[in-house]
Design an enzyme around this catalytic site. Structure first.
Site, PDB file in Angstrom:
ATOM      1  N   ARG A  95      -5.207  36.144  75.262  1.00 58.72           N
ATOM      2  CA  ARG A  95      -4.061  36.363  73.943  1.00 58.72           C
ATOM      3  C   ARG A  95      -4.090  37.800  73.402  1.00 58.72           C
ATOM      4  O   ARG A  95      -3.301  38.313  72.921  1.00 58.72           O
ATOM      5  CB  ARG A  95      -4.305  35.266  73.099  1.00 58.72           C
ATOM      6  CG  ARG A  95      -4.079  33.997  73.383  1.00 58.72           C
ATOM      7  CD  ARG A  95      -4.140  32.810  72.466  1.00 58.72           C
ATOM      8  NE  ARG A  95      -5.654  32.653  72.183  1.00 58.72           N
ATOM      9  CZ  ARG A  95      -6.535  31.935  72.861  1.00 58.72           C
ATOM     10  NH1 ARG A  95      -6.208  31.183  74.008  1.00 58.72           N
ATOM     11  NH2 ARG A  95      -7.680  31.956  72.602  1.00 58.72           N
ATOM     12  N   GLU A  97     -18.586  30.794  70.268  1.00 60.62           N
ATOM     13  CA  GLU A  97     -19.072  29.848  69.154  1.00 60.62           C
ATOM     14  C   GLU A  97     -19.295  28.485  70.037  1.00 60.62           C
ATOM     15  O   GLU A  97     -20.145  27.706  69.614  1.00 60.62           O
ATOM     16  CB  GLU A  97     -18.179  29.384  68.053  1.00 60.62           C
ATOM     17  CG  GLU A  97     -16.811  29.274  68.454  1.00 60.62           C
ATOM     18  CD  GLU A  97     -15.844  30.383  69.063  1.00 60.62           C
ATOM     19  OE1 GLU A  97     -14.594  30.240  68.823  1.00 60.62           O
ATOM     20  OE2 GLU A  97     -16.203  31.361  69.257  1.00 60.62           O
TER      21      GLU A  97
END
Length: 171
Positions: free
Chosen positions: A59, A96
């Site tokens: 992205r 994460e």
């Protein structure tokens, strides 16, 4: 810029249970929201005085490519392993929800060249920090970081110190 939050969709338990994914697809689909996002980022990018823009797969390519065109700068793709055709340097990093690697062509950054790192999301800072390491290995200067969304509760910004960091939306 808070009105842009209306174009961010929460996807619970993606890519794994416990993660709430911030989906920018509605923003990309809306011409006005996308233009507002690019305009804001272009203003910040210009203030960082880069020579080139680095977009992080995938992205980051959307925003980095648009910003490079809007500000008449070159574009560098940071890619996952095996996607770049020439000799590469690679760095591993933690996410994460796991770990990954990124690569950059070994001749992508010229010594002393100012590079702004662009991506859609700042979470733990691992991805952007890995790109900064690749830039510095080539003797480039990290001029700053630009993100559409920042998950500030994950403190990713701390991994990017002392580089300037800008984000449009904070969660």
């Amino acid at each position: 810029m808070q009105e842009l939050k209306d174009f961010i969709r929460d996807i619970p338990d993606f890519p794994k249970p416990g993660i709430v994914f911030k989906d920018i697809s509605p923003m990309l689909k809306n011409p006005s929201a996308l233009k507002k996002t690019i305009d804001f980022m272009a203003e910040k990018l210009t203030s960082l005085k880069p020579d080139v823009v680095l977009g992080i797969e995938s992205r980051g390519f959307i925003f980095g490519g648009a910003l490079a065109v809007a500000t008449a700068k070159g574009f560098l793709p940071a890619r996952k392993p095996g996607k770049l055709p020439y000799k590469t340097d690679q760095v591993s990093y933690d996410l994460e929800y796991g770990s990954n690697c990124l690569e950059l062509h070994i001749d992508a950054v010229e010594p002393g060249q100012r590079v702004v790192i662009v991506d859609d999301l700042l979470a733990t800072g691992g991805t952007a920090s890995a790109c900064a390491e690749l830039i510095r290995r080539q003797k480039g200067i990290v001029a700053g970081h630009l993100f559409v969304v920042e998950l500030s509760f994950l403190n990713g910004r701390t991994k990017l110190d002392p580089d300037p960091v800008y984000s449009i939306l904070d969660y």
